[in-house]
Design a protein around this motif. Sequence first.
Motif, PDB file in Angstrom:
ATOM      1  N   PHE A   1       6.976  17.693   3.115  1.00 59.29           N
ATOM      2  CA  PHE A   1       6.339  17.885   4.415  1.00 59.29           C
ATOM      3  C   PHE A   1       6.065  19.367   4.677  1.00 59.29           C
ATOM      4  O   PHE A   1       6.986  20.178   4.673  1.00 59.29           O
ATOM      5  N   GLY A   2       4.785  19.705   4.877  1.00 60.12           N
ATOM      6  CA  GLY A   2       4.420  21.091   5.135  1.00 60.12           C
ATOM      7  C   GLY A   2       4.063  21.875   3.891  1.00 60.12           C
ATOM      8  O   GLY A   2       3.742  23.067   3.993  1.00 60.12           O
ATOM      9  N   ASP A   3       4.095  21.237   2.714  1.00 54.72           N
ATOM     10  CA  ASP A   3       3.688  21.907   1.483  1.00 54.72           C
ATOM     11  C   ASP A   3       2.179  22.202   1.540  1.00 54.72           C
ATOM     12  O   ASP A   3       1.473  21.770   2.451  1.00 54.72           O
ATOM     13  N   THR A   4       1.689  22.925   0.552  1.00 52.13           N
ATOM     14  CA  THR A   4       0.310  23.437   0.556  1.00 52.13           C
ATOM     15  C   THR A   4      -0.720  22.397   0.972  1.00 52.13           C
ATOM     16  O   THR A   4      -1.569  22.649   1.829  1.00 52.13           O
ATOM     17  N   TYR A   5      -0.659  21.206   0.379  1.00 51.10           N
ATOM     18  CA  TYR A   5      -1.629  20.158   0.685  1.00 51.10           C
ATOM     19  C   TYR A   5      -1.047  19.050   1.559  1.00 51.10           C
ATOM     20  O   TYR A   5      -1.763  18.115   1.913  1.00 51.10           O
ATOM     21  N   TYR A   6       0.225  19.173   1.898  1.00 50.48           N
ATOM     22  CA  TYR A   6       0.918  18.104   2.623  1.00 50.48           C
ATOM     23  C   TYR A   6       0.999  18.446   4.112  1.00 50.48           C
ATOM     24  O   TYR A   6       2.049  18.829   4.619  1.00 50.48           O
ATOM     25  N   ASN A   7      -0.140  18.316   4.784  1.00 48.96           N
ATOM     26  CA  ASN A   7      -0.194  18.530   6.227  1.00 48.96           C
ATOM     27  C   ASN A   7       0.399  17.304   6.919  1.00 48.96           C
ATOM     28  O   ASN A   7      -0.106  16.184   6.761  1.00 48.96           O
ATOM     29  N   VAL A   8       1.456  17.502   7.687  1.00 49.09           N
ATOM     30  CA  VAL A   8       2.180  16.378   8.280  1.00 49.09           C
ATOM     31  C   VAL A   8       1.311  15.606   9.268  1.00 49.09           C
ATOM     32  O   VAL A   8       1.310  14.368   9.289  1.00 49.09           O
TER      33      VAL A   8
ATOM     34  N   ILE B   1      13.447  13.526  10.439  1.00 41.53           N
ATOM     35  CA  ILE B   1      12.481  13.878  11.486  1.00 41.53           C
ATOM     36  C   ILE B   1      11.104  13.321  11.140  1.00 41.53           C
ATOM     37  O   ILE B   1      10.422  12.720  11.984  1.00 41.53           O
ATOM     38  N   ASN B   2      10.706  13.494   9.904  1.00 44.12           N
ATOM     39  CA  ASN B   2       9.355  13.115   9.506  1.00 44.12           C
ATOM     40  C   ASN B   2       9.198  11.631   9.207  1.00 44.12           C
ATOM     41  O   ASN B   2       8.133  11.061   9.492  1.00 44.12           O
ATOM     42  N   ILE B   3      10.220  10.996   8.676  1.00 49.16           N
ATOM     43  CA  ILE B   3      10.049   9.559   8.405  1.00 49.16           C
ATOM     44  C   ILE B   3       9.998   8.773   9.709  1.00 49.16           C
ATOM     45  O   ILE B   3       9.360   7.701   9.764  1.00 49.16           O
ATOM     46  N   LYS B   4      10.625   9.274  10.747  1.00 44.98           N
ATOM     47  CA  LYS B   4      10.491   8.602  12.049  1.00 44.98           C
ATOM     48  C   LYS B   4       9.052   8.706  12.558  1.00 44.98           C
ATOM     49  O   LYS B   4       8.532   7.765  13.176  1.00 44.98           O
ATOM     50  N   LYS B   5       8.392   9.819  12.301  1.00 44.95           N
ATOM     51  CA  LYS B   5       6.979   9.949  12.669  1.00 44.95           C
ATOM     52  C   LYS B   5       6.130   8.959  11.867  1.00 44.95           C
ATOM     53  O   LYS B   5       5.239   8.304  12.410  1.00 44.95           O
ATOM     54  N   GLY B   6       6.410   8.878  10.575  1.00 43.99           N
ATOM     55  CA  GLY B   6       5.621   8.009   9.716  1.00 43.99           C
ATOM     56  C   GLY B   6       5.814   6.539  10.020  1.00 43.99           C
ATOM     57  O   GLY B   6       4.836   5.773  10.076  1.00 43.99           O
ATOM     58  N   THR B   7       7.052   6.115  10.202  1.00 44.84           N
ATOM     59  CA  THR B   7       7.301   4.703  10.506  1.00 44.84           C
ATOM     60  C   THR B   7       6.682   4.315  11.837  1.00 44.84           C
ATOM     61  O   THR B   7       6.117   3.229  11.981  1.00 44.84           O
TER      62      THR B   7
ATOM     63  N   LEU C   1       0.846  -1.195   0.000  1.00 40.98           N
ATOM     64  CA  LEU C   1       0.000   0.000   0.000  1.00 40.98           C
ATOM     65  C   LEU C   1       0.878   1.240   0.000  1.00 40.98           C
ATOM     66  O   LEU C   1       1.732   1.404   0.885  1.00 40.98           O
ATOM     67  N   ASP C   2       0.654   2.094  -0.974  1.00 37.20           N
ATOM     68  CA  ASP C   2       1.537   3.248  -1.171  1.00 37.20           C
ATOM     69  C   ASP C   2       0.780   4.565  -1.061  1.00 37.20           C
ATOM     70  O   ASP C   2      -0.172   4.797  -1.812  1.00 37.20           O
ATOM     71  N   ASN C   3       1.208   5.433  -0.135  1.00 42.84           N
ATOM     72  CA  ASN C   3       0.638   6.779  -0.095  1.00 42.84           C
ATOM     73  C   ASN C   3       1.292   7.611  -1.195  1.00 42.84           C
ATOM     74  O   ASN C   3       2.449   8.000  -1.088  1.00 42.84           O
ATOM     75  N   HIS C   4       0.522   7.881  -2.229  1.00 42.77           N
ATOM     76  CA  HIS C   4       1.067   8.533  -3.409  1.00 42.77           C
ATOM     77  C   HIS C   4       0.973  10.051  -3.328  1.00 42.77           C
ATOM     78  O   HIS C   4       1.893  10.757  -3.758  1.00 42.77           O
ATOM     79  N   MET C   5      -0.144  10.551  -2.816  1.00 44.97           N
ATOM     80  CA  MET C   5      -0.396  11.985  -2.739  1.00 44.97           C
ATOM     81  C   MET C   5      -1.169  12.295  -1.466  1.00 44.97           C
ATOM     82  O   MET C   5      -1.755  11.405  -0.852  1.00 44.97           O
ATOM     83  N   SER C   6      -1.194  13.586  -1.099  1.00 41.21           N
ATOM     84  CA  SER C   6      -2.128  14.034  -0.072  1.00 41.21           C
ATOM     85  C   SER C   6      -3.433  14.430  -0.743  1.00 41.21           C
ATOM     86  O   SER C   6      -4.472  13.817  -0.513  1.00 41.21           O
ATOM     87  N   LYS C   7      -3.406  15.447  -1.604  1.00 39.61           N
ATOM     88  CA  LYS C   7      -4.583  15.807  -2.378  1.00 39.61           C
ATOM     89  C   LYS C   7      -4.679  14.873  -3.578  1.00 39.61           C
ATOM     90  O   LYS C   7      -3.734  14.723  -4.349  1.00 39.61           O
ATOM     91  N   ALA C   8      -5.829  14.232  -3.734  1.00 40.14           N
ATOM     92  CA  ALA C   8      -6.010  13.273  -4.811  1.00 40.14           C
ATOM     93  C   ALA C   8      -5.853  13.943  -6.168  1.00 40.14           C
ATOM     94  O   ALA C   8      -6.565  14.894  -6.492  1.00 40.14           O
ATOM     95  N   ALA C   9      -4.909  13.452  -6.958  1.00 41.18           N
ATOM     96  CA  ALA C   9      -4.621  14.015  -8.281  1.00 41.18           C
ATOM     97  C   ALA C   9      -3.496  13.208  -8.907  1.00 41.18           C
ATOM     98  O   ALA C   9      -2.877  12.359  -8.252  1.00 41.18           O
ATOM     99  N   TRP C  10      -3.222  13.498 -10.168  1.00 40.71           N
ATOM    100  CA  TRP C  10      -2.084  12.883 -10.841  1.00 40.71           C
ATOM    101  C   TRP C  10      -0.792  13.347 -10.171  1.00 40.71           C
ATOM    102  O   TRP C  10      -0.666  14.492  -9.758  1.00 40.71           O
ATOM    103  N   CYS C  11       0.149  12.465 -10.097  1.00 42.32           N
ATOM    104  CA  CYS C  11       1.443  12.754  -9.482  1.00 42.32           C
ATOM    105  C   CYS C  11       2.535  12.651 -10.538  1.00 42.32           C
ATOM    106  O   CYS C  11       2.487  11.740 -11.366  1.00 42.32           O
TER     107      CYS C  11
END
Length: 431
Positions: A190-197, A247-253, A170-180
Motif C-alpha cells: 500500500f502506497g508503493d510506486t504504482y500502488y495508489n490506495v 487499516i487497508n484491508i478494512k478499506k478494501g473489504t 476475481l483476483d486483483n493481482h497487480m496495480s500496474k499491469a505486468a508479470w507478478c
Amino acid sequence: MRSSIVSLLALGGSLFQPFSSATPLKVQNEIRADSWPFGPLVTSGRDIKNTQGGNVVYAGANWPGHGEVMIPDGLQHQSIETVVSKIKSAGMNAIRLTYAIQMIDEIYANDGKDTTVKASFTTALGSTNGPAVYAQFLEKNPSFDDTTTRLQVFDAVAAECLKQKIFVHLDNHMSKAAWCCSTGDGNSWFGDTYYNVDNWVRGLSYMANHGKNWPALTSMSLRNELRSPDDNATLKSQSYNWRDWYINIKKGTSAINSANPGLLIFLSGLDFDTYVTPIVQGTSLTPSSDKFSATDFGGYRDKLVLEIHNYQNSASNCNSLQSSLYNSGFQAQNASDPKTVNVFPVMLTEFGFDMRGTTYQGTYATCIASYLKAQKAGWFIWVIAGSYYIRSGTQDFEETWGLLTHDWSDWRSSAYVSSGLKPLAEATAQG
C-alpha cells in the motif's frame, strides 16, 4: 450469432449480460438462490455454504488476465469455450481470474469508456506483433470484433463459466499491469510506486459492481501477494507491518461489500501471502496492540475467507510441509486448537510446479494434494496458462508450469492430470 453480438457491442453493453446493472442486487440474489451457483455464499465456521445449505469447495486453476494486454491470456490460441471446457474436463469447478487496477484507472481516465482489445494488443505488443496476435484472437473468438473492449472479454469468460457451472473468483493481482511479483516492482505494498490506495479501493468497488452482472462470480480477493516494498526504504520501515495491513484491508473489504454484498472476500497475508497467523491466533497486529476483530467488519464477517500461497517446491519431508501449511493458515479451520481464536475457511489459492518430467510425483506435489484432500480445502493451482501474451518483456512466453501446452490445446502432462489433478479435484470439489 456474430451479428447480434456485434450489435450489442456497438451499443457499449456487456457482451453477455444476464442481468442489467440496474437490477437490484436483492432480485439478482433471489434468482441465483434458486439455481446454480446457489448464491450468495456465506461462511459458517470453517465451511462455505450455499443457499441450499450445502458445502462449497473451490477446486480450480489460476487464469491470468493481469498482464499488459489486460485480458485473460491464451485467447489467441484457443476460444474461451475451449479453455473453460478443458478446466471442466479435469473435474475442476472454479477459476481464479486475475486483473490489474490499471485497467480500471484507464477507464476512469477515459470518461468511463474502456479501451478496445484491438488497441490494447497494439499498446502491449507493438505496432507489428500487436495486430498480428489480435487477428489470431479474432480467429479463435469470432464473436468479437474491433469494438470489443477488455471488460467485455472478461464478461464473456464469466458467461461461459456460468454455462459450464464454473465458479469465478476475481483476483486483483497487480496495480500496474505486468508479470507478478517482486519486492521491487512498485506494486508490492500500500502506497508503493504504482500502488495508489485510493485507486485500488476504487478499482475493487468498480469490479465488484461490474460483477453483479456475472452470476458465476461468487468471490473476490483484495490483493495478490502483499510483500516488502524493497524499492522504498521509508515505506518499508514505516508501513510494512500488520497494523497498516489491517487499516487497508478494512478499506478494501468495505469497498467490495458496499458495491456487491453477495460476494465472499478473501484476505491474504504478508511475505507473498505465505502466512496469516496473526489473524488466526488473534495476536497483536504489530506494531499496534490492536487485534483482528469481527466487529470491525459490520454485518459481513460471514463473508470473509483466508487465503495463503505455498511454493515450498524443494520440500523433502511431507510432515514438515503439512505442518507449515497448518501453522501458516490452515489452523483457522481447526476450532478445537486452543491457539485458534478466529475460525475461517482457508484456501490455498496458489501452489504449483514444473509440469515437465516427473515433478508431479515428488514430495511437494503429492504432499500438497494429500493435505488438501484430508482438509477438504479449496485450492487453485498455478497455472492453466501454457503461455502468455507477454511476460517480463518476452512475447508469447512459454509457461512450463502451465497445465496446458504452449498453444493451450492439450495437457502439458497428461500423466499428472490423470493421476494427480483429476483425483485431487474429485476428492475436494463441491458445489
